[in-house]
Design a protein around this motif. Structure first.
Motif, PDB file in Angstrom:
ATOM      1  N   THR A   1     -83.533  32.228  59.669  1.00  0.00           N
ATOM      2  CA  THR A   1     -82.898  31.058  58.398  1.00  0.00           C
ATOM      3  C   THR A   1     -83.948  31.003  57.660  1.00  0.00           C
ATOM      4  O   THR A   1     -83.590  30.052  55.996  1.00  0.00           O
ATOM      5  CB  THR A   1     -82.749  29.634  58.830  1.00  0.00           C
ATOM      6  OG1 THR A   1     -83.465  28.639  59.612  1.00  0.00           O
ATOM      7  CG2 THR A   1     -81.186  29.213  59.939  1.00  0.00           C
ATOM      8  N   GLY A   2     -85.060  31.406  57.774  1.00  0.00           N
ATOM      9  CA  GLY A   2     -85.826  31.414  57.112  1.00  0.00           C
ATOM     10  C   GLY A   2     -85.783  31.886  55.241  1.00  0.00           C
ATOM     11  O   GLY A   2     -86.873  32.019  54.805  1.00  0.00           O
ATOM     12  N   TYR A   3     -85.080  32.996  55.298  1.00  0.00           N
ATOM     13  CA  TYR A   3     -85.136  33.503  54.161  1.00  0.00           C
ATOM     14  C   TYR A   3     -84.956  32.501  52.503  1.00  0.00           C
ATOM     15  O   TYR A   3     -84.219  33.294  52.031  1.00  0.00           O
ATOM     16  CB  TYR A   3     -84.074  35.139  53.910  1.00  0.00           C
ATOM     17  CG  TYR A   3     -84.140  35.350  55.111  1.00  0.00           C
ATOM     18  CD1 TYR A   3     -85.793  36.154  55.602  1.00  0.00           C
ATOM     19  CD2 TYR A   3     -83.416  35.751  56.458  1.00  0.00           C
ATOM     20  CE1 TYR A   3     -85.796  37.159  56.175  1.00  0.00           C
ATOM     21  CE2 TYR A   3     -84.045  36.233  57.713  1.00  0.00           C
ATOM     22  CZ  TYR A   3     -85.272  36.869  57.699  1.00  0.00           C
ATOM     23  OH  TYR A   3     -85.285  37.918  59.205  1.00  0.00           O
TER      24      TYR A   3
ATOM     25  N   ARG B   1     -85.756  23.223  54.116  1.00  0.00           N
ATOM     26  CA  ARG B   1     -86.149  22.505  55.204  1.00  0.00           C
ATOM     27  C   ARG B   1     -87.228  23.462  56.368  1.00  0.00           C
ATOM     28  O   ARG B   1     -87.240  24.587  56.367  1.00  0.00           O
ATOM     29  CB  ARG B   1     -84.853  22.954  56.677  1.00  0.00           C
ATOM     30  CG  ARG B   1     -84.093  21.507  55.961  1.00  0.00           C
ATOM     31  CD  ARG B   1     -82.814  21.712  57.311  1.00  0.00           C
ATOM     32  NE  ARG B   1     -81.786  20.971  56.311  1.00  0.00           N
ATOM     33  CZ  ARG B   1     -80.355  20.685  56.285  1.00  0.00           C
ATOM     34  NH1 ARG B   1     -79.371  21.051  57.486  1.00  0.00           N
ATOM     35  NH2 ARG B   1     -79.502  19.132  56.344  1.00  0.00           N
ATOM     36  N   ALA B   2     -87.248  22.581  57.811  1.00  0.00           N
ATOM     37  CA  ALA B   2     -88.430  23.368  58.985  1.00  0.00           C
ATOM     38  C   ALA B   2     -88.147  24.758  59.578  1.00  0.00           C
ATOM     39  O   ALA B   2     -87.230  24.671  59.498  1.00  0.00           O
ATOM     40  CB  ALA B   2     -88.967  22.271  59.454  1.00  0.00           C
ATOM     41  N   VAL B   3     -88.553  25.325  59.537  1.00  0.00           N
ATOM     42  CA  VAL B   3     -88.475  26.248  59.848  1.00  0.00           C
ATOM     43  C   VAL B   3     -89.232  26.779  61.292  1.00  0.00           C
ATOM     44  O   VAL B   3     -90.508  26.359  60.889  1.00  0.00           O
ATOM     45  CB  VAL B   3     -88.564  28.195  59.444  1.00  0.00           C
ATOM     46  CG1 VAL B   3     -87.374  27.898  58.075  1.00  0.00           C
ATOM     47  CG2 VAL B   3     -90.077  28.136  58.181  1.00  0.00           C
ATOM     48  N   PRO B   4     -89.007  27.520  61.984  1.00  0.00           N
ATOM     49  CA  PRO B   4     -90.049  27.685  63.249  1.00  0.00           C
ATOM     50  C   PRO B   4     -90.737  28.982  62.651  1.00  0.00           C
ATOM     51  O   PRO B   4     -90.373  30.015  62.142  1.00  0.00           O
ATOM     52  CB  PRO B   4     -89.423  28.330  64.857  1.00  0.00           C
ATOM     53  CG  PRO B   4     -87.895  28.872  63.818  1.00  0.00           C
ATOM     54  CD  PRO B   4     -87.681  27.714  62.803  1.00  0.00           C
ATOM     55  N   GLY B   5     -92.132  29.412  63.691  1.00  0.00           N
ATOM     56  CA  GLY B   5     -92.812  30.735  63.698  1.00  0.00           C
ATOM     57  C   GLY B   5     -93.061  31.423  61.770  1.00  0.00           C
ATOM     58  O   GLY B   5     -93.466  31.983  61.290  1.00  0.00           O
ATOM     59  N   VAL B   6     -94.243  29.816  61.503  1.00  0.00           N
ATOM     60  CA  VAL B   6     -94.713  29.981  60.517  1.00  0.00           C
ATOM     61  C   VAL B   6     -95.849  30.599  59.745  1.00  0.00           C
ATOM     62  O   VAL B   6     -96.376  30.857  59.494  1.00  0.00           O
ATOM     63  CB  VAL B   6     -94.818  28.120  59.489  1.00  0.00           C
ATOM     64  CG1 VAL B   6     -95.818  28.273  58.455  1.00  0.00           C
ATOM     65  CG2 VAL B   6     -93.283  27.585  59.106  1.00  0.00           C
TER      66      VAL B   6
ATOM     67  N   GLY C   1     -88.195  29.389  53.985  1.00  0.00           N
ATOM     68  CA  GLY C   1     -87.757  28.093  54.398  1.00  0.00           C
ATOM     69  C   GLY C   1     -86.107  27.690  54.519  1.00  0.00           C
ATOM     70  O   GLY C   1     -85.517  29.232  53.178  1.00  0.00           O
ATOM     71  N   GLU C   2     -85.537  27.028  54.979  1.00  0.00           N
ATOM     72  CA  GLU C   2     -84.212  27.401  55.260  1.00  0.00           C
ATOM     73  C   GLU C   2     -83.636  25.805  54.102  1.00  0.00           C
ATOM     74  O   GLU C   2     -84.147  25.330  53.917  1.00  0.00           O
ATOM     75  CB  GLU C   2     -83.982  26.530  56.731  1.00  0.00           C
ATOM     76  CG  GLU C   2     -82.906  26.477  56.840  1.00  0.00           C
ATOM     77  CD  GLU C   2     -82.210  26.199  58.040  1.00  0.00           C
ATOM     78  OE1 GLU C   2     -82.583  26.070  59.268  1.00  0.00           O
ATOM     79  OE2 GLU C   2     -81.755  25.343  58.318  1.00  0.00           O
TER      80      GLU C   2
END
Ligand SMILES: Nc1ncnc2c1ncn2[C@@H]1O[C@H](COP(=O)(O)OP(=O)(O)O)[C@@H](O)[C@H]1O
Ligand SMILES: [Mg+2]
Ligand SMILES: [Zn+2]
Length: 506
Positions: free
Chosen positions: A78-80, A116-121, A107-108
């Motif tokens: 959801t990071g796009y 919101r935070a996302v995994p895999g930063v 970022g989500e």
């Protein structure tokens, strides 16, 4: 009106740059997203539209097309969202596109316009830096984690508005500077707490020195768990590179914690025997690293090994061989690191007290059925077998503790230095990693020591794999003794740690 920005997708523990193109044109109002997308990516449409509206940028009734490329990369996560929202604002002319040049954006979006935070930063920031970006915009919650990577400016934003204001020069976003890095010094659970148990402690030291797998067998309360927990503290201190590799796995698993999320001490994972295969090996619909990968670089502790379902024990075979684990998926495989030291513990029989015939009433049949749960292929991958006896209460109270973890660790580090020198220019780092066919040329085993090994194999009928393991352990013992050659006493000690496998209890 067209514009492109850059975001990231994570596969395994690595990330790729994703070009996010947005076109806003006339025509029937719609919002299309293309580019080999997983379901959750398409849901970005709703989040982006509502987040824009709630941030005060109503999306006009136009035809919006978003293309994520390269087309052959399957995109999940959801990071796009943030890049898409900013891309729409660029395409609509609210934001000059050239201001975003040189930026990665991740970022989500929440419906209220929060980021919101996302995994895999961490892998994303590494990918951004390697691709030559000069800065990256991240959810503020992930910014400390992103700032671990040197050589790229990291800005944290809390809302979409802050992100817009970052580019318009209104001062949105916070520049985060990396902290100084140092491995954790203090060991919480010290070796010195363990009284007696010299053989088990010696086995742990050898195991740590060569990243060998260790099986502890003994009655309840003998101190197996206590010993296992203290092994990360005698492994060499983490280097920055190792720490980054480990943190990448935790980042992708969404498990970073602490001030900046950097993992500073060796992992110790002890999954319960009821854990699912996915929890152990990793995988799932949105693949995640499992316990084997979270233990990478440290210790995987399997307490009550025979209680694990057979399938759970068998999937250990691949990581124990390859130090990675492959997860088969519909859309291509992912692979995660799984380079751990296996420490397993078990009771010698169902009640735990065999061979103490005053306490154990298990029948021979019950005992052999219990042990049969450990398959030959798994036993062959164990390097050191140790039987741990409980200390009598008077010794527990009286005897002084042993050496501190730091003292043991310094010997382990010296043995590692010898291995590094030996394996320089090869893909191997530890004695335990050397394949069987390279043993005789790389281990420097004296003729007499080889003779000890051969006699042992003849006497016990141990398998070729078990035989190779014994050579590797002997090499580690010689490294701990700072000896160029493996001498008979080194091989004999290694054999002593295998005999338990045959004979009376396994
Ligand atoms: N050698 C030892 N030195 C100090 N304490 C010990 C020792 N062995 C056992 N203990 C004590 O007994 C407790 C139980 O040990 P534990 O490691 O849980 O045993 P096991 O895992 O073998 O069942 C430990 O937490 C510790 O307090
Ligand atoms: Mg225990
Ligand atoms: Zn029993």
């Amino acid at each position: 009106m067209f514009c492109s920005l850059y975001s990231f997708s994570v596969t395994g523990i690595d990330a790729a740059v994703i070009k996010t193109e947005v076109d806003v044109g006339n025509g029937l109002p719609c919002f299309d997203m293309v580019g080999y997308l997983a379901g959750e990516v398409k849901e970005a449409r709703e989040r982006v539209r509502v987040a824009l509206k709630n941030s005060g940028y109503p999306v006009p009734a136009k035809r919006i097309t978003v293309n994520l490329s390269p087309a052959d990369e399957r995109k999940g996560g959801t990071g796009y969202d943030l890049a898409i929202a900013l891309g729409i604002l660029c395409a609509l002319g609210f934001l000059p596109e050239d201001l975003t040049a040189g930026y990665g954006i991740l970022g989500e979006l929440g419906l209220d316009g929060s980021v919101r935070a996302v995994p895999g930063v961490l892998p994303c920031v590494i990918a951004a830096k390697e691709a030559g970006f000069s800065a990256i915009l991240l959810p503020s919650e992930n910014a400390e984690e992103g700032a671990l990577v040197a050589g790229i400016r990291v800005y944290g934003v809390r809302t979409l508005t802050e992100a817009v204001e970052h580019f318009t020069g209104a001062g949105g976003g916070t520049l985060v500077t990396p902290r100084a890095w140092a491995p954790e010094e203090a060991v919480a659970e010290d070796f010195a707490d363990i009284r007696g148990q010299f053989l088990a402690k010696r086995a742990a030291e050898i195991a740590a020195a060569g990243m060998h797998n260790l099986l502890l067998s003994g009655p309840p309360g003998a101190g197996k768990t206590m010993l296992a927990k203290r092994i990360p503290g005698i492994l060499p201190k983490l280097t920055f590179e190792e720490s980054l590799e480990i943190t990448k796995v935790y980042s992708v698993a969404g498990k970073v914690s602490g001030e900046d999320g950097m993992v500073r001490s060796r992992p110790f994972r002890s999954p319960h025997h009821t854990a699912t295969l996915t929890a152990l090996a990793g995988g799932g619909r949105n693949p995640m690293p499992g316990e084997f990968s979270l233990a990478s670089g440290g210790v995987l502790f399997l307490d009550e090994l025979p209680e694990f379902p057979r399938a759970g024990i068998e999937i250990l075979r691949q990581p124990l061989e390859d130090r990675r684990i492959q997860i088969a998926r519909l859309h291509g495989n992912v692979s995660y690191p799984a380079s751990f030291m296996l420490v397993a513990a078990m009771n010698p029989c169902p009640c735990g007290y065999y061979p103490d015939r005053n306490r154990c009433r298990c029948t021979p049949d019950q005992i052999s059925r219990y042990r049969a749960k450990l398959s030959r292929p798994i036993l062959d991958r164990i390097d050191l077998f140790v039987r741990v006896q409980g200390l009598p209460p008077k010794d527990l109270a009286g005897a002084p503790g042993g050496e501190h973890s730091a003292a043991v660790r310094s010997r382990v580090e010296l043995a590692r230095k010898r291995q590094e020198a030996r394996f320089c220019g090869t893909p191997y780092r530890y004695n335990s990693e050397v394949p069987g066919k390279l043993l005789s040329e790389s281990m420097q085993v004296s003729k007499e020591a080889a003779e000890v090994a051969r006699e042992f194999a003849e006497r016990t009928g141990c398998t070729a794999r078990g035989y190779h393991r014994m050579w590797k352990v002997a090499r580690t013992i010689a490294d701990l003794a700072d000896s160029e050659t493996v001498l008979p006493e080194h091989m004999a000690e290694a054999a002593g740690f295998r005999t338990e496998q045959e004979g009376d209890y396994l």
